[in-house]
Structure formats: structure tokens, C-alpha cells
Write a protein that holds these residues in place. Structure first.
Motif, PDB file in Angstrom:
ATOM      1  N   VAL A  95      72.163  22.325   8.906  1.00 34.45           N
ATOM      2  CA  VAL A  95      72.927  22.661   7.707  1.00 34.45           C
ATOM      3  C   VAL A  95      72.129  22.397   6.438  1.00 34.45           C
ATOM      4  CG1 VAL A  95      74.972  22.082   6.353  1.00 34.45           C
ATOM      5  CG2 VAL A  95      75.154  22.286   8.844  1.00 34.45           C
ATOM      6  N   LEU A  96      71.395  21.288   6.414  1.00 33.92           N
ATOM      7  CA  LEU A  96      70.663  20.896   5.212  1.00 33.92           C
ATOM      8  C   LEU A  96      69.281  21.536   5.113  1.00 33.92           C
ATOM      9  CD1 LEU A  96      71.586  17.091   5.146  1.00 33.92           C
ATOM     10  CD2 LEU A  96      72.627  18.961   3.844  1.00 33.92           C
ATOM     11  N   GLY A  97      68.879  22.242   6.151  1.00 34.03           N
ATOM     12  CA  GLY A  97      67.617  22.969   6.091  1.00 34.03           C
ATOM     13  C   GLY A  97      66.384  22.123   6.314  1.00 34.03           C
ATOM     14  N   TRP A  98      66.513  21.013   7.063  1.00 34.99           N
ATOM     15  CA  TRP A  98      65.324  20.227   7.377  1.00 34.99           C
ATOM     16  C   TRP A  98      64.401  21.068   8.260  1.00 34.99           C
ATOM     17  CZ3 TRP A  98      68.527  15.407   9.268  1.00 34.99           C
ATOM     18  CH2 TRP A  98      69.185  14.849   8.159  1.00 34.99           C
ATOM     19  N   THR A  99      63.109  20.999   8.004  1.00 33.81           N
ATOM     20  CA  THR A  99      62.188  21.929   8.667  1.00 33.81           C
ATOM     21  C   THR A  99      61.119  21.260   9.522  1.00 33.81           C
ATOM     22  OG1 THR A  99      60.777  21.971   6.683  1.00 33.81           O
ATOM     23  CG2 THR A  99      62.480  23.679   6.869  1.00 33.81           C
ATOM     24  N   PHE A 100      61.071  19.919   9.547  1.00 30.33           N
ATOM     25  CA  PHE A 100      60.009  19.292  10.337  1.00 30.33           C
ATOM     26  C   PHE A 100      60.239  19.502  11.830  1.00 30.33           C
ATOM     27  CE2 PHE A 100      57.639  15.715  12.214  1.00 30.33           C
ATOM     28  CZ  PHE A 100      56.400  15.961  11.644  1.00 30.33           C
ATOM     29  N   PHE A 101      61.510  19.485  12.268  1.00 28.69           N
ATOM     30  CA  PHE A 101      61.865  19.762  13.655  1.00 28.69           C
ATOM     31  C   PHE A 101      62.684  21.044  13.720  1.00 28.69           C
ATOM     32  CE2 PHE A 101      61.804  14.982  13.737  1.00 28.69           C
ATOM     33  CZ  PHE A 101      60.581  14.880  14.384  1.00 28.69           C
ATOM     34  N   ASP A 102      62.675  21.657  14.903  1.00 28.18           N
ATOM     35  CA  ASP A 102      63.484  22.853  15.118  1.00 28.18           C
ATOM     36  C   ASP A 102      64.879  22.403  15.559  1.00 28.18           C
ATOM     37  OD1 ASP A 102      64.627  25.258  15.830  1.00 28.18           O
ATOM     38  OD2 ASP A 102      62.801  26.056  16.729  1.00 28.18           O
ATOM     39  N   HIS A 103      65.719  22.069  14.584  1.00 23.40           N
ATOM     40  CA  HIS A 103      67.035  21.512  14.892  1.00 23.40           C
ATOM     41  C   HIS A 103      67.942  22.503  15.606  1.00 23.40           C
ATOM     42  CE1 HIS A 103      66.320  17.755  12.752  1.00 23.40           C
ATOM     43  NE2 HIS A 103      65.755  18.462  11.786  1.00 23.40           N
ATOM     44  N   ALA A 104      67.757  23.786  15.363  1.00 19.70           N
ATOM     45  CA  ALA A 104      68.576  24.786  16.048  1.00 19.70           C
ATOM     46  C   ALA A 104      68.301  24.769  17.547  1.00 19.70           C
ATOM     47  CB  ALA A 104      68.300  26.175  15.468  1.00 19.70           C
ATOM     48  N   ALA A 105      67.023  24.680  17.922  1.00 19.49           N
ATOM     49  CA  ALA A 105      66.678  24.615  19.341  1.00 19.49           C
ATOM     50  C   ALA A 105      67.207  23.335  19.966  1.00 19.49           C
ATOM     51  CB  ALA A 105      65.165  24.713  19.513  1.00 19.49           C
ATOM     52  N   HIS A 106      67.078  22.212  19.258  1.00 25.48           N
ATOM     53  CA  HIS A 106      67.616  20.940  19.757  1.00 25.48           C
ATOM     54  C   HIS A 106      69.122  21.055  19.999  1.00 25.48           C
ATOM     55  CE1 HIS A 106      64.244  18.134  18.052  1.00 25.48           C
ATOM     56  NE2 HIS A 106      63.766  19.116  18.816  1.00 25.48           N
ATOM     57  N   LEU A 107      69.821  21.577  19.004  1.00 26.47           N
ATOM     58  CA  LEU A 107      71.279  21.658  19.088  1.00 26.47           C
ATOM     59  C   LEU A 107      71.694  22.627  20.190  1.00 26.47           C
ATOM     60  CD1 LEU A 107      73.883  20.641  17.795  1.00 26.47           C
ATOM     61  CD2 LEU A 107      73.763  22.562  16.200  1.00 26.47           C
ATOM     62  N   GLY A 108      71.027  23.761  20.286  1.00 31.08           N
ATOM     63  CA  GLY A 108      71.338  24.712  21.342  1.00 31.08           C
ATOM     64  C   GLY A 108      71.137  24.114  22.720  1.00 31.08           C
ATOM     65  N   GLY A 109      70.017  23.380  22.915  1.00 32.92           N
ATOM     66  CA  GLY A 109      69.774  22.745  24.203  1.00 32.92           C
ATOM     67  C   GLY A 109      70.809  21.682  24.523  1.00 32.92           C
ATOM     68  N   ALA A 110      71.177  20.861  23.538  1.00 34.93           N
ATOM     69  CA  ALA A 110      72.158  19.792  23.765  1.00 34.93           C
ATOM     70  C   ALA A 110      73.532  20.364  24.127  1.00 34.93           C
ATOM     71  CB  ALA A 110      72.264  18.903  22.533  1.00 34.93           C
ATOM     72  N   LEU A 111      73.978  21.374  23.384  1.00 32.91           N
ATOM     73  CA  LEU A 111      75.289  21.972  23.677  1.00 32.91           C
ATOM     74  C   LEU A 111      75.290  22.670  25.039  1.00 32.91           C
ATOM     75  CD1 LEU A 111      76.225  23.390  20.152  1.00 32.91           C
ATOM     76  CD2 LEU A 111      77.016  21.284  21.246  1.00 32.91           C
ATOM     77  N   LEU A 112      74.158  23.274  25.407  1.00 42.24           N
ATOM     78  CA  LEU A 112      74.070  23.885  26.731  1.00 42.24           C
ATOM     79  C   LEU A 112      74.191  22.817  27.815  1.00 42.24           C
ATOM     80  CD1 LEU A 112      73.528  26.335  28.568  1.00 42.24           C
ATOM     81  CD2 LEU A 112      71.081  25.841  28.333  1.00 42.24           C
ATOM     82  N   GLY A 113      73.558  21.660  27.601  1.00 40.34           N
ATOM     83  CA  GLY A 113      73.647  20.587  28.582  1.00 40.34           C
ATOM     84  C   GLY A 113      75.066  20.076  28.753  1.00 40.34           C
ATOM     85  N   VAL A 114      75.783  19.921  27.645  1.00 40.99           N
ATOM     86  CA  VAL A 114      77.181  19.481  27.720  1.00 40.99           C
ATOM     87  C   VAL A 114      78.014  20.516  28.458  1.00 40.99           C
ATOM     88  CG1 VAL A 114      79.239  18.969  26.358  1.00 40.99           C
ATOM     89  CG2 VAL A 114      77.006  18.104  25.609  1.00 40.99           C
ATOM     90  N   TRP A 115      77.813  21.795  28.122  1.00 40.66           N
ATOM     91  CA  TRP A 115      78.598  22.853  28.770  1.00 40.66           C
ATOM     92  C   TRP A 115      78.295  22.940  30.253  1.00 40.66           C
ATOM     93  CZ3 TRP A 115      77.063  27.236  31.426  1.00 40.66           C
ATOM     94  CH2 TRP A 115      78.099  28.128  31.768  1.00 40.66           C
TER      95      TRP A 115
END
Length: 328
Positions: free
Chosen positions: A271-291
Motif C-alpha cells: 500500500v505504501l509503495g515500499w520498493t526494496f522487497f517485492d511485497h506483492a509476491a510475498h503477499l501472494g505467496g503467503a495468501l496462497l499458503g493459507v488457502w
């Protein structure tokens, strides 16, 4: 971590990398990108979408067949192994000390640790390729991922085995090694490999979507999208397990709270646009793991029987034809 190497803008195809060896120790070189107008088109997400769906289907189908063949092989070789063990008692032992030590170490590993050894070896191999100056153009093209790249699909998988920084690779592989025993004991090696590879591609696709929405086309690389799926699945299945930070072992917390903190941090970063890490990929992987830990195992893996049955029938017919030809 899945790292977003550099903040860049798409450029014209003739503005590629120079021929000089890349000097930055933290971030890889950037390959030439398509024009900004072309890279911003939503149509560029269509091909990666079908690649994600197709690759996931192939991964789970192959894993189901792999498991079938493994079980069949174990049954067929059972009596042969017993006979071989009996005969070995009467044979002179020729193993050297080094081989004995290697075999002892290998046998001391859990099934999960043995399973991820190949993944870790592949990551180390790709890391070494980054150190070869003449390989860097190829590595930047196929082992970093961005929707602005000329090549869209292959990097979705290959970038999950790619690390330019040794520290980046070491942290990711340590986390994978730490959680491997738990997750493979839940799923078995075949299902684990299907989930891990599919998660790598899926998390990259989520990264593609995020970059298209935000207009930030920073190339990314790293295994953490897939590792986040593994970590999230373990934390979902064992939420009360105590975890600790490797450098601060005195600080402990539950797996459930760790998962919530990870999702909150990556959501904030997105949301805040931090760019050092690929937060979208992290979040997508985490939500996939929960699902997957909650629903996916029941919906996908437990419904593999029709495919396995079809494979069994095909193998039976094939064996019958070979037998018939041999008797003529």
C-alpha cells in the motif's frame, strides 16, 4: 526475501545493458525492456495468466503420477531389497571413509531436508552463474521477472531459483531448510514439490499484476514467494508452534502471530509503495499458503484419483501390448 533489484522505467529495445561486467554486489543488471506504452497494456498479463494456470496443472498432474510410480516401484522392489540386504552380509565392504560419512549424513536427514536439497543446489548453481560476466545478459533476461520484459513466462519460474546477493540466498535457503521437515511430513515430497513450484509462478504473477497497476516495473528475483507459501502453510496448520528469530533466539512468538505480522508488513509495503522487497509476491505467496493449507489440499490433491486411474490404465494397456509383441 524476494527482492526488487532496481527502480527503473521501461526503455526502448536498443537501450540494453553495456558489455562491461556488472559491479554492484547487491543488485543484478537490468535487461532491456519493451517500451512504456507496450509494457502498460493489460494484454501483457494474458499470456502469463495462462502460463500460471497451465504450469500449475502440469505440476500437480506430474506430482500425482510421480507419487503413483514411486509407490509402485517400492512395492515391486520390496522383496528384491530384502534379498539384496541378505546378500550384502556376505560381500566385502568397499566403501571408503568419505563415502561412509556422506551416506551417514544423508541418512540422518529428514525426508523434507532431502527433498529441498535439490532446490538448494539449484539456487546455488544459479547464484554461481550470476558471477560469470558473459552470462549476465542471459541471467538478466531469464532469471529476473518483470511484466516489462521481452520474455514474460520463463522468468516466472526461473527467477524463483535466482539470487544475486549471497546474503539474500542464504536467508531464503535457511528458512526453506528450517520448514522443510514439517511441510513434507504433512504433504509428502511429491505434493510439496507441486505446491512449491506452482507457488513460485503464482507469486510472480501477483507481482506482475501489482507492477502493472502501480506502474513500477522493477525486475524481481528470489525464492521467497514460494517460501512464503511454505511458511504460511506450516503456520496455518500449526499456529501454536513457537518460533524464534535466528539472530535473537531469546525472542519467541507463535507461528500464528508470525504469519499475521508477515501479512500485515507486506500489505503495508504494498500500500505504501515500499520498493526494496517485492511485497506483492510475498503477499501472494503467503495468501496462497493459507488457502492451500485450509482448502487447496482437499480440493486439488485429494481429487487426483481420476488422473492416477487414467495413468494406471494407460500403463496397463501399454504393458499388455509389449507382452503381446514379445510372445509373437
Amino acid at each position: 526475501f524476494r527482492r526488487a533489484p532496481q527502480k527503473i522505467k521501461p526503455q526502448s529495445p536498443d537501450q540494453g545493458m553495456g558489455s562491461k561486467p556488472y559491479q554492484n554486489k547487491l543488485f543484478p543488471p537490468v535487461e532491456e525492456l519493451v517500451s512504456y506504452t507496450s509494457s502498460s497494456s493489460p494484454k501483457r498479463l494474458v499470456k502469463p495468466f495462462f502460463f500460471t494456470v497451465g504450469f500449475t496443472g502440469c505440476a500437480f498432474g506430474s506430482a500425482a503420477i510421480w507419487q503413483y510410480e514411486s509407490l509402485k516401484s517400492k512395492v515391486q522392489n520390496y522383496f528384491g531389497d530384502v534379498q539384496a540386504d541378505w546378500m550384502d552380509k556376505f560381500r566385502p565392504q568397499k566403501q571408503g571413509n568419505l563415502r561412509k560419512q556422506v551416506n551417514k549424513w544423508w541418512n540422518s536427514l529428514s525426508d523434507g531436508q532431502r527433498t529441498v536439497t535439490g532446490i538448494i543446489a539449484a539456487n546455488i548453481f544459479v547464484f554461481c552463474l550470476w558471477r560469470i560476466p558473459t552470462m549476465q545478459r542471459i541471467m538478466a533476461t531469464y532469471f529476473t521477472s518483470t511484466p516489462a520484459s521481452r520474455i514474460l513466462c520463463a522468468p516466472m519460474l526461473l527467477s524463483t531459483f535466482s539470487h544475486f546477493s549471497f546474503f539474500h540466498m542464504a536467508v531464503n535457503m535457511y528458512v526453506l531448510w528450517s520448514f522443510s521437515s514439517s511441510i513434507v511430513s504433512f504433504w509428502g515430497r511429491e505434493q510439496f514439490m507441486a505446491v512449491y513450484l506452482s507457488a513460485g509462478v503464482f507469486s510472480t504473477y501477483v507481482s506482475y499484476v501489482s507492477k502493472m497497476v502501480t506502474g513500477r516495473f522493477d525486475p524481481s528475483l528470489g525464492a521467497s514467494g514460494a517460501i512464503m507459501t511454505v511458511l504460511a502453510a506450516v503456520c496455518t496448520k500449526m499456529p501454536e508452534t513457537k518460533l524464534a528469530i535466528v539472530f535473537l533466539p531469546m525472542i519467541t512468538f507463535t507461528a500464528g502471530n508470525a504469519l499475521k505480522a508477515i501479512i500485515a508488513m507486506d500489505t503495508a509495503g504494498l500500500v505504501l509503495g515500499w520498493t526494496f522487497f517485492d511485497h506483492a509476491a510475498h503477499l501472494g505467496g503467503a495468501l496462497l499458503g493459507v488457502w492451500y493449507a485450509t482448502y487447496g489440499h482437499e480440493l486439488i490433491w485429494k481429487n487426483r484419483e481420476p488422473l492416477v486411474k487414467a495413468w494406471h490404465e494407460m500403463r496397463t494397456r501399454s504393458s499388455g501390448r509389449r507382452g503381446g509383441e514379445g510372445s509373437q
